[in-house]
Write an enzyme that holds these catalytic residues in place. Sequence first.
Site, PDB file in Angstrom:
ATOM      1  N   HIS A 123      -9.669  -4.077   0.053  1.00 32.21           N
ATOM      2  CA  HIS A 123      -9.542  -2.870   0.882  1.00 32.21           C
ATOM      3  C   HIS A 123      -8.240  -2.177   0.465  1.00 32.21           C
ATOM      4  O   HIS A 123      -7.285  -2.846   0.045  1.00 32.21           O
ATOM      5  CB  HIS A 123      -9.455  -3.335   2.339  1.00 32.21           C
ATOM      6  CG  HIS A 123      -9.449  -2.250   3.361  1.00 32.21           C
ATOM      7  ND1 HIS A 123      -8.333  -1.507   3.632  1.00 32.21           N
ATOM      8  CD2 HIS A 123     -10.420  -1.799   4.197  1.00 32.21           C
ATOM      9  CE1 HIS A 123      -8.610  -0.635   4.592  1.00 32.21           C
ATOM     10  NE2 HIS A 123      -9.870  -0.794   4.960  1.00 32.21           N
ATOM     11  N   ASP A 200      -5.940 -11.528   3.296  1.00 33.90           N
ATOM     12  CA  ASP A 200      -6.336 -10.447   4.193  1.00 33.90           C
ATOM     13  C   ASP A 200      -7.542 -10.987   4.960  1.00 33.90           C
ATOM     14  O   ASP A 200      -8.653 -11.050   4.427  1.00 33.90           O
ATOM     15  CB  ASP A 200      -6.688  -9.217   3.355  1.00 33.90           C
ATOM     16  CG  ASP A 200      -7.329  -8.111   4.180  1.00 33.90           C
ATOM     17  OD1 ASP A 200      -7.673  -8.368   5.350  1.00 33.90           O
ATOM     18  OD2 ASP A 200      -7.504  -7.007   3.634  1.00 33.90           O
ATOM     19  N   GLN A 203     -11.766  -9.490   7.839  1.00 30.67           N
ATOM     20  CA  GLN A 203     -13.207  -9.715   8.019  1.00 30.67           C
ATOM     21  C   GLN A 203     -13.526 -11.191   8.214  1.00 30.67           C
ATOM     22  O   GLN A 203     -14.699 -11.548   8.373  1.00 30.67           O
ATOM     23  CB  GLN A 203     -13.991  -9.166   6.811  1.00 30.67           C
ATOM     24  CG  GLN A 203     -13.825  -7.670   6.586  1.00 30.67           C
ATOM     25  CD  GLN A 203     -14.500  -6.806   7.660  1.00 30.67           C
ATOM     26  OE1 GLN A 203     -15.385  -7.270   8.391  1.00 30.67           O
ATOM     27  NE2 GLN A 203     -14.089  -5.554   7.748  1.00 30.67           N
ATOM     28  N   LYS A 226     -11.507  -6.052  15.275  1.00 29.82           N
ATOM     29  CA  LYS A 226     -12.725  -6.455  14.578  1.00 29.82           C
ATOM     30  C   LYS A 226     -13.280  -7.760  15.155  1.00 29.82           C
ATOM     31  O   LYS A 226     -14.320  -8.246  14.736  1.00 29.82           O
ATOM     32  CB  LYS A 226     -12.444  -6.648  13.088  1.00 29.82           C
ATOM     33  CG  LYS A 226     -12.104  -5.333  12.377  1.00 29.82           C
ATOM     34  CD  LYS A 226     -11.935  -5.551  10.893  1.00 29.82           C
ATOM     35  CE  LYS A 226     -11.237  -4.424  10.190  1.00 29.82           C
ATOM     36  NZ  LYS A 226     -11.999  -3.180  10.151  1.00 29.82           N
ATOM     37  N   CYS A 364     -13.210   2.281   2.117  1.00 29.86           N
ATOM     38  CA  CYS A 364     -11.776   2.085   1.786  1.00 29.86           C
ATOM     39  C   CYS A 364     -11.628   1.058   0.665  1.00 29.86           C
ATOM     40  O   CYS A 364     -10.712   0.221   0.697  1.00 29.86           O
ATOM     41  CB  CYS A 364     -10.959   1.652   2.995  1.00 29.86           C
ATOM     42  SG  CYS A 364     -11.023   2.803   4.350  1.00 29.86           S
TER      43      CYS A 364
HETATM   44  N1  C6P Z   1     -11.923  -2.264   7.377  1.00 31.34           N
HETATM   45  C1  C6P Z   1     -14.143  -1.319   7.489  1.00 31.34           C
HETATM   46  O1  C6P Z   1     -14.987  -0.561   7.951  1.00 31.34           O
HETATM   47  P1  C6P Z   1      -6.915  -2.199  10.062  1.00 31.34           P
HETATM   48  O2  C6P Z   1      -7.324  -0.773   9.904  1.00 31.34           O
HETATM   49  O3  C6P Z   1      -5.446  -2.398   9.766  1.00 31.34           O
HETATM   50  O4  C6P Z   1      -7.354  -2.816  11.335  1.00 31.34           O
HETATM   51  O5  C6P Z   1      -7.735  -3.009   8.936  1.00 31.34           O
HETATM   52  C2  C6P Z   1      -7.682  -2.637   7.581  1.00 31.34           C
HETATM   53  C3  C6P Z   1      -8.541  -3.546   6.772  1.00 31.34           C
HETATM   54  C4  C6P Z   1      -7.942  -4.412   5.879  1.00 31.34           C
HETATM   55  N2  C6P Z   1      -8.668  -5.302   5.172  1.00 31.34           N
HETATM   56  C5  C6P Z   1      -9.990  -5.388   5.301  1.00 31.34           C
HETATM   57  C6  C6P Z   1     -10.741  -6.432   4.520  1.00 31.34           C
HETATM   58  C7  C6P Z   1     -10.657  -4.528   6.183  1.00 31.34           C
HETATM   59  O6  C6P Z   1     -11.982  -4.626   6.311  1.00 31.34           O
HETATM   60  C8  C6P Z   1      -9.929  -3.567   6.906  1.00 31.34           C
HETATM   61  C9  C6P Z   1     -10.627  -2.567   7.782  1.00 31.34           C
HETATM   62  C10 C6P Z   1     -12.774  -1.359   8.136  1.00 31.34           C
HETATM   63  O7  C6P Z   1     -14.383  -2.043   6.532  1.00 31.34           O
HETATM   64  C11 C6P Z   1     -12.216  -0.004   8.340  1.00 31.34           C
HETATM   65  S1  C6P Z   1     -11.806   0.807   6.821  1.00 31.34           S
END
Ligand code: C6P
Length: 406
Positions: A123, A200, A203, A226, A364
């Site tokens: 991401h 990270d 997910q 999430k 993203c």
């Molecule tokens: N992915 C998706 O629809 P934040 O925004 O900080 O809570 O998370 C960012 C982020 C970082 N790493 C991974 C693997 C992610 O999936 C995400 C967020 C969402 O896939 C929104 S772009």
Amino acid sequence: MSIDIDKIRADFPILSTKVRTKKLVYFDNGATSQKPQMVIDSMTNYYQQQNSNVHRGVHYLSQIATDAMESARENIRKYLNAASVEEVIFTKGTTESINLVANSFSKVFITEGDNIIVSEMEHHANIVPWQMMCKEKKVELKVARVNDDGSLDIDYLKSLFTDRTKLISLAHISNVMGVINPVKEIISYAHSNGAKVMLDGAQATPHSVIDMQDLDVDFFAFSAHKMYGPTGVGILYGKKKLLEQMPPYQFGGEMIDKVSFEETTFNVLPFKFEAGTPMIAEIIGLSSAIDYMQEIGIQNIADYEHELLEYATSKLEKIDGLRIIGDTKNKASVVSFVVKGVHHYDIGSLLDQFGIAVRTGNHCAQPLMKSMGISGTVRASFAFYNTKEEIDVFMEALNKALNMLT
Ligand code: C6P
């Protein structure tokens, strides 16, 4: 114990929403999950009964708010099996957790000529903070490749390590494909080469049992929103011996010990990394979300979601011209696909007409799109409150949409 789906669905008020007279089918859990009443109540209760600033006042409310927040930290520590609460730092979310490490770790552990590793499936939140740091410190950013099936090319990844590799930062689970990376193998390989590892986990926490001590990971980032908790809060887990050596990331109240115009000294862990008033209600909400997931059982959640994934995948595979992006065996409940000659955005818009929420676009993850030779996908990501009946509704709508578009 198995999943009591009717009871679970009743816990999520938003699931009874109608979208243009159709029943909402929410398959955008990878972007953010819905929140059970228990989480909503825990935050309402805080504002109705406990609202006060923490670690500041001697008065009654301040003390109960501080106790509520620090008990939440202990609950999160237990859930992560972190060795101590000093290793559990509250942030705004995954993005801020990664920025914190990229900024602070690099100040003491990285010098010009070193290198760090990320992968093509990251991401943007796990690319850009490292890229910026690398530019500033004249450090090489190496990129591990992804195979056609969405798995990491492990031999290539291992070949990237040198004696100047200071850190590898990887998605535990890909947000686009649901592919689960072999993180234990990578962590042990990185450590044997003297490199630290950041995962990270954005997910991963909604779908799997996470154990910091068993993983032996150095840093782990995730977001509450999430995993059935609120927006605006996340966690950075870090090993105490590393965090102790790292400088603060932001400065202000709460993170200091003594301040004068000549010099400032800093607070102990974890407060050293928590400048300003924390997101108290959201922290309580995250702790409540963890309780909720644990009541169902995280392994039960994973098993049930796996059934949903297999059911959806077997149906999607029957559609002519449809390609699933990321078809490894070891996957979380995320399925991304493209259909020959049809734009992903058009599919998403038509599905919305049937009340079905999916995500479309590059998610993203533009470098992954490039390596797969596509501009975007349609992504359905399932949670434990979804059902096979909803997948049937989705398949019927998808077939209708494709008939209209081809
Ligand atoms: N992915 C998706 O629809 P934040 O925004 O900080 O809570 O998370 C960012 C982020 C970082 N790493 C991974 C693997 C992610 O999936 C995400 C967020 C969402 O896939 C929104 S772009």
